[in-house]
Scaffold this active site. Structure first.
Site, short mmCIF file in Angstrom:
data_model
loop_
_atom_site.label_atom_id
_atom_site.label_comp_id
_atom_site.label_asym_id
_atom_site.label_seq_id
_atom_site.Cartn_x
_atom_site.Cartn_y
_atom_site.Cartn_z
N GLY A 197 74.26 76.32 -2.64
CA GLY A 197 73.56 76.63 -3.89
C GLY A 197 72.10 76.98 -3.75
CG ASN A 280 68.10 80.31 1.39
OD1 ASN A 280 69.31 80.30 1.56
ND2 ASN A 280 67.55 80.40 0.18
CG ASP A 324 69.68 84.02 2.71
OD1 ASP A 324 69.74 82.78 2.70
OD2 ASP A 324 70.69 84.74 2.53
CE LYS A 351 72.59 83.49 6.62
NZ LYS A 351 72.20 83.71 5.21
CG HIS A 634 80.82 93.36 -9.86
ND1 HIS A 634 82.18 93.46 -9.97
CD2 HIS A 634 80.45 92.41 -10.76
CE1 HIS A 634 82.62 92.64 -10.91
NE2 HIS A 634 81.59 91.99 -11.40
CG MET A 673 82.68 88.94 -15.94
SD MET A 673 81.23 89.16 -14.90
CE MET A 673 79.98 89.42 -16.14
#
Length: 705
Positions: A197, A280, A324, A351, A634, A673
């Site tokens: 989160g 992050n 991030d 990362k 999306h 959605m």
């Protein structure tokens, strides 16, 4: 659920499975602490294979000389077409695996007979706060129980034989900003789990729960809380949080701070420490809320006492993280000879593009070496490992876009690495993919959606064929065998695209990995020579495992394309070539002759959008809103991957009222959605529609060239 062998089982078995369970026959040995400390080679009892998370198996019946005889023993189709990220566990002849939406399946590990299935019935509306698909990475076993963490923040204990719920507990602070995708770990009779989160208003933590009752035993928060409330810290960790508070700035606690523990958890019995990675800092853009300083304990490895959760040490890999660059990637413990001295170390490839070697007991930095191209930093301090940050990478200060190498998806994401003590190599699933960053102007946190302070629209992929082809050419994947002692790559395999599967290494001098292009492959562990492959018909992002039953060795992997790369990267989503999700558990053994059914035909969708009737101002405003609220699901620039609807093709964009009914009215909330009326007005929905239509027409014209 479609099971390949259902016809053989007959209708009675089909109905029993649908009703809930076929109990595991016979008595089962309980999983003990001693077994977890020294996992029997025939079984796979914990997510990383053992406490050290090496993902190395001593089994060698399948080896470099006979792996070309490997064939499909059995398979099972999953009842979800989302991304599949779990590693199966095997105990007493039973294979346990999770699928998307945190569902659990139990099979006879030899024959594939389904034994029971459990669905925690996660509300599909949870999807809006799951940054990277409705995935789950697996279960934990202890005693006679199985533990699974559900996407909506519940931790559940199930009976291993029947799948019956024994207890459940909501572990997240709220069910608005948090989700759980990671696999629990068992440490000394307690089950450990964190949450995801860091793009919402979450404050990171890891907690331990009693395996018998679900009662919380201890909790360590990774970000200090409100100073006026004592930093929100447990008494034993107050000093650690006071020190961390000095590295933030402004009222960081109002947005939670991030630093979530969404994946890596490693227990080291030698030191009695739990090592875990943190996410992050929130928001990404430090200027968005006046964040200043290193922002501890985000983007770090943290170690706490396994009995009490008391802080022991931390090592921050990415201070003042604005890209991030989570440190949640798997942490592997090993004994390595460094400069002639045997050291007990933690190996980490996060990362940010560097392989770190740290002393497990103290957290002392021993080395850090880039294994991919890196431009956000010009190097690491040789004594401390602190990065020298490229001034151009501080995009919130320059006011300009910065394309970082690596990017936000990371040089290494959640896909598990593997360490072989036989070769001394760390096998890293590697992404070679940049990411553009640009600070949003006058950004304010909204009531819903990501809170990262970025301008996603301004840096979205343009409808420019030359730029798109250039981005595709620069974006690929690798499997890298990293020689830890000598700090260099021993060998590399070039792969078509990023987001390939996790890795398994074995004493048979083999390395197994699935690819985003749909192949399950075996290489020699010492030289990286490809010896065998199997066409899986879909991308593989999960990690394989291996086990033996009745003297035969099996290799299993969960196939099914999805995850963050698919949902977020737009035109680059299918760079590897998978292009679709066929969720399946695949199990192999020597001499097997099984075959998969022919895959369904690919959908050929032709862009045929309505004409653009809006203004450029509408489209620009709609693009800014789309970049902030829509792109994560999306796709960048309104181009989706294979999992979520591509809005350019949707008939809904032809009707202003239809789109408003979904975006504002929440008409499809049961499908994930939810309504965005807390952040958007009806006029905003119309501007988003105009942006999608404009972009669809641009892409239609591009496709006709």
């Amino acid at each position: 659920m479609r099971i390949s062998f259902m016809r053989k089982l007959g209708l009675a078995s089909s109905l029993a499975l649908a009703a809930g369970a076929i109990a595991v026959p016979g008595a089962m040995a309980t999983v003990t602490e001693a077994m977890l400390r020294s996992v029997p080679g025939a079984e796979w009892l914990t997510y990383g294979g053992d406490y050290a998370e090496q993902r190395f198996s001593p089994l060698k019946q399948i080896n470099e000389y006979n792996v070309d005889q490997l064939g499909l023993a059995w398979y099972a189709d999953m009842d979800s077409a989302r991304g599949q990220e779990a590693t199966p566990l095997v105990h007493d002849g039973v294979l346990y695996v999770t699928t998307a939406w945190s569902m659990v399946k139990a099979y006879d590990a030899k024959t594939g007979k389904p034994l029971w299935a459990f669905d925690p019935k996660v509300p599909r509306s949870t999807l809006y706060r799951a940054c990277c698909d409705a995935v789950n990475r697996g279960v934990a076993l202890y005693g006679d129980k199985l533990f699974v963490a559900a996407l909506d923040g519940r931790l559940l204990a199930l009976d291993q034989k029947t799948g019956k719920v024994l207890w459940e507990k909501v572990t997240v602070p709220n069910q608005t900003d948090y989700t759980i995708t990671g696999a629990p770990r068992i440490v000394k009779g307690r089950v450990l789990i964190g949450a995801a989160g860091s793009e919402y208003m979450a404050r990171g933590y890891i907690a331990a729960y009693d395996t018998e009752t679900g009662k919380e035993v201890w909790r360590f928060n990774t970000v200090p809380g409100n100073p006026a409330k004592g930093f929100g810290a447990e008494g034993i960790n107050k000093a650690a949080h006071e020190a961390a508070a000095k590295t933030w700035g402004n009222k960081w606690w109002e947005l939670g701070g991030g630093g979530t523990v969404w994946d890596s958890i490693t227990y080291d019995p030698e030191t009695n420490l739990v090592l875990f990675g943190t996410g992050n800092a929130e928001p990404w853009n430090p200027a968005a809320n006046g964040r200043a300083g290193d922002s501890l304990y985000t983007s770090s490895i943290v170690a706490v006492n396994a009995d009490t959760g008391q802080y022991a040490w931390h090592y921050q890999e990415t201070p003042e993280d604005r890209w991030d660059f989570d440190s949640d990637q798997q942490i592997t413990v090993a004994d390595i000879v460094i400069n002639g001295e045997k050291r007990h170390v933690a190996l980490h490839a996060p990362k940010n593009g560097h392989v770190y070697v740290l002393d497990v007991k103290t957290g002392k930095f021993l080395s850090g070496t880039p294994w991919v191209p890196v431009n956000w930093a010009t190097g690491l301090d040789p004594e401390t490992g602190r990065p020298n940050i490229n001034p151009d990478a501080k995009y919130e200060k320059t006011g300009k876009a910065f394309v970082s190498l690596p990017g936000a998806v990371g040089a290494h994401s959640w896909q598990p690495q593997s360490y072989s003590p036989k070769t001394g190599y760390l096998y890293i699933p590697t992404n070679l993919a940049g990411w553009p960053y640009l600070a949003a102007k006058d950004w304010k946190p909204g009531a819903i959606g990501w809170k990262i302070g970025m301008d996603g629209y301004a840096v979205s992929m343009p409808a420019d064929l030359k730029i798109q082809e250039g981005a595709k050419a620069a974006t690929k994947g690798q499997l890298v065998a990293w020689d830890v002692a000598n700090r260099k790559a021993a060998w590399k395999i070039e792969l078509k695209g990023p987001s390939n599967g996790g890795v398994l290494s074995t004493a048979g001098n083999l390395v197994f990995q699935g690819t985003s292009s749909g192949e399950f492959v075996a290489y020699t562990a010492d030289k990286g020579e490809q010896l065998w492959s199997f066409p899986a018909q879909t991308g593989i992002i999960a990690a394989p495992m291996t086990y033996t039953i009745d003297g035969e060795q099996y290799v299993a992997v969960l196939a099914g394309w999805g995850g963050v790369w698919d949902v977020a990267t737009g035109v680059l989503a299918n760079k590897g070539g998978a292009g679709r999700n066929i969720s399946r558990l695949l199990v192999f053994k020597l001499g097997a002759k099984g075959e998969l059914p022919a895959p369904p035909p690919m959908n050929q969708m032709v862009l045929d959008p309505p004409p653009f009737t809006g203004t450029q101002a509408q489209a620009t405003h709609g693009g800014q809103l789309y970049g902030r609220y829509c792109a994560m699901c999306h796709g960048d620039a309104a181009i989706s991957g294979s999992l979520n609807p591509d809005l350019r093709h949707s008939g809904v964009i032809a009707s202003a009222d239809a789109l408003k009914a979904i975006v504002i009215g929440g008409q499809l909330h049961q499908m994930g959605m939810v309504s965005f009326k807390a952040a958007l007005k009806p006029a905003d929905a119309e501007d988003i529609r105009m942006y999608i239509i404009k972009r669809a027409n641009e892409d239609k014209a591009l496709a006709s060239r």
